[in-house]
Design a protein around this motif. Structure first.
Motif, PDB file in Angstrom:
ATOM      1  N   VAL A 191       0.900  -1.154  -0.060  1.00 13.80           N
ATOM      2  CA  VAL A 191       0.223   0.024   0.164  1.00 13.80           C
ATOM      3  C   VAL A 191       0.857   1.344  -0.157  1.00 13.80           C
ATOM      4  O   VAL A 191       0.447   2.104  -0.810  1.00 13.80           O
ATOM      5  N   SER A 238       2.209   1.748  -3.501  1.00 12.60           N
ATOM      6  CA  SER A 238       1.283   2.254  -4.514  1.00 12.60           C
ATOM      7  C   SER A 238       0.721   3.451  -4.226  1.00 12.60           C
ATOM      8  O   SER A 238       0.274   4.160  -5.106  1.00 12.60           O
ATOM      9  N   THR A 239       0.533   4.011  -2.958  1.00 14.82           N
ATOM     10  CA  THR A 239      -0.072   5.181  -2.609  1.00 14.82           C
ATOM     11  C   THR A 239       0.993   6.378  -2.197  1.00 14.82           C
ATOM     12  O   THR A 239       0.620   7.509  -2.279  1.00 14.82           O
ATOM     13  N   HIS A 245      -6.904  -3.855   1.238  1.00 11.95           N
ATOM     14  CA  HIS A 245      -7.887  -3.127   1.237  1.00 11.95           C
ATOM     15  C   HIS A 245      -8.017  -2.608   2.835  1.00 11.95           C
ATOM     16  O   HIS A 245      -8.117  -1.068   2.953  1.00 11.95           O
ATOM     17  N   THR A 267      -5.077  -0.102   3.363  1.00  8.50           N
ATOM     18  CA  THR A 267      -5.028   1.164   2.668  1.00  8.50           C
ATOM     19  C   THR A 267      -6.022   2.358   3.667  1.00  8.50           C
ATOM     20  O   THR A 267      -5.780   3.453   3.503  1.00  8.50           O
ATOM     21  N   HIS A 268      -6.837   1.796   4.084  1.00 10.30           N
ATOM     22  CA  HIS A 268      -7.988   2.645   4.847  1.00 10.30           C
ATOM     23  C   HIS A 268      -6.909   3.043   6.051  1.00 10.30           C
ATOM     24  O   HIS A 268      -7.177   4.148   6.591  1.00 10.30           O
ATOM     25  N   GLN A 281      -4.770   5.869   4.777  1.00  8.55           N
ATOM     26  CA  GLN A 281      -5.598   7.109   4.645  1.00  8.55           C
ATOM     27  C   GLN A 281      -5.863   7.799   5.935  1.00  8.55           C
ATOM     28  O   GLN A 281      -5.572   9.246   5.953  1.00  8.55           O
ATOM     29  N   HIS A 320     -11.236   4.707  -3.265  1.00  2.00           N
ATOM     30  CA  HIS A 320      -9.763   5.057  -3.296  1.00  2.00           C
ATOM     31  C   HIS A 320      -9.303   3.407  -2.684  1.00  2.00           C
ATOM     32  O   HIS A 320      -8.461   2.749  -3.230  1.00  2.00           O
ATOM     33  N   GLY A 321     -10.029   2.977  -1.372  1.00  2.00           N
ATOM     34  CA  GLY A 321      -9.643   1.598  -1.083  1.00  2.00           C
ATOM     35  C   GLY A 321      -9.578   0.512  -2.036  1.00  2.00           C
ATOM     36  O   GLY A 321      -8.750  -0.521  -2.031  1.00  2.00           O
ATOM     37  N   ILE A 339      -6.806   1.063  -4.828  1.00  2.00           N
ATOM     38  CA  ILE A 339      -5.702   0.505  -4.301  1.00  2.00           C
ATOM     39  C   ILE A 339      -5.458  -0.987  -4.167  1.00  2.00           C
ATOM     40  O   ILE A 339      -4.811  -1.685  -4.487  1.00  2.00           O
TER      41      ILE A 339
END
Length: 350
Positions: free
Chosen positions: A45, A48-49, A163, A166-167, A170, A249-250, A253
């Motif tokens: 993650v 990627s982000t 997933h 990713t949260h 954030q 977004h989640g 990604i």
């Protein structure tokens, strides 16, 4: 606001216990498994982000449905503490507190049979930190879906972890995000008013329902009967827009970071997407009552917004969304990405 938390948890567990794979033996080995996948997913993650957590390494915790319910009640109590009534007031409002308990218990009980993973974003300085900032995985639900669809456990668990991580990125990789989100929720809670119907007929029907807390007649009570949202319109829109962005977004990604690392990713995506949309009968009615249908739409709208911005302006422009709360898209901008692009360009030129 008053809630009979003991009754709420009892109702939730009664509903959860009806679901399959509830034996704790199914959890054997899952903690070690998800600890490794969580660590791997965190790195994927970040790559990627570009979002790196300011809160250290992520921690995984596999729970059964009762454990998930308990964790969410704990978070709810922390969140609602500023607007909860004192014990003396709660005794005066025993009926409304039990009605609220039935609703909250039914919602969390049903969700405990569906949720696969969840990041607990609520962290308070005066609480035990070891029980906060956790990535939860609901073992029985994961085992159930793996067996039903003959999923490769390693691939599916890594995909799921991406997933949830990713949260976490954030909320802990964007310095202002957690406090901004919680401030929106707290503003909303301050506006909430309990709506009580004092008619004898209504009270009698409520009391009758209380005698059967495990009842499946979920349509007999609704949050809308007890909360007025007239003064919450702006708060609700802000929260909905933010969650649409984060959920979309989640999912983006989840797909992007897993490429080359998750086998059968396309199949996982297809099955989980169908699972979200496959509700029928009483389940579909319940989803409508508690607003889950709106949440499901968030995934698609959020994804479409992300892809549209990347296609029109590129990823660097999209990443401006993480720079300041003012850069977050409004609901109308998510539906029409060109509106957001125009506004951000104006802000950049000021």
């Amino acid at each position: 606001m008053t809630v009979d938390w003991g009754l709420a948890e009892k109702v939730a567990n009664q509903i959860a216990n009806r679901a399959p794979f509830n034996d704790v033996s199914y959890l054997k080995g899952l903690n070690e498994s998800f600890s490794g996948f969580t660590s791997t997913a965190e790195k994927l993650v970040e790559t990627s982000t570009g979002l790196k957590s300011f809160s250290g390494e992520a921690r995984a915790k596999v729970v059964d449905r009762s454990g998930w319910i308990r964790a969410n009640f704990s978070s709810l109590k922390r969140l609602l503490k500023p607007v909860m009534a004192e014990d003396s007031e709660m005794k005066k409002a025993s009926i409304s507190s039990r009605i609220a308990a039935l609703e909250i218990g039914a919602v969390l009980g049903w969700m405990s049979t569906r949720v696969l993973g969840q990041y607990d974003l609520l962290v308070l300085d005066n609480e035990d930190l070891k029980d906060q900032d956790l990535v939860y995985y609901v073992g029985p639900n994961i085992c159930a879906i793996e067996r039903r669809y003959a999923f490769d456990p390693d691939g599916f668990r890594l995909w799921l972890a991406i997933h949830e991580l990713t949260h976490r990125a954030q909320f802990t990789g964007v310095s202002w995000m957690r406090e901004h989100y919680l401030s929106l929720v707290k503003n909303l809670l301050q506006e909430v008013q309990i709506v009580t119907d004092e008619s004898e007929e209504k009270n009698n029907s409520q009391i009758k329902l209380l005698k059967d807390p495990g009842s499946s007649r979920l349509t007999e009570f609704k949050m809308s009967n007890f909360f007025t949202a007239m003064d919450q319109k702006d708060s609700v829109k802000e929260i909905a827009a933010l969650m649409t962005l984060l959920e979309g977004h989640g999912d983006v990604i989840m797909s992007r970071a897993g490429k080359g690392h998750v086998k059968n990713q396309k199949r996982f995506e297809k099955v989980v997407s169908q699972r979200r949309k496959s509700a029928s009968g009483a389940t579909k009615i319940f989803q409508k009552i508690i607003g889950i249908e709106a949440k499901l739409a968030q995934y698609e709208q959020g994804e479409e917004f992300i892809y549209a911005i990347e296609e029109l302006e590129g990823m660097d422009f999209l990443n401006m969304v993480w720079e300041h709360p003012d850069n977050l898209p409004k609901l109308e901008e998510i539906k029409d990405p060109n509106l957001w692009i125009a506004r951000i360009k104006r802000l950049s030129n000021e």
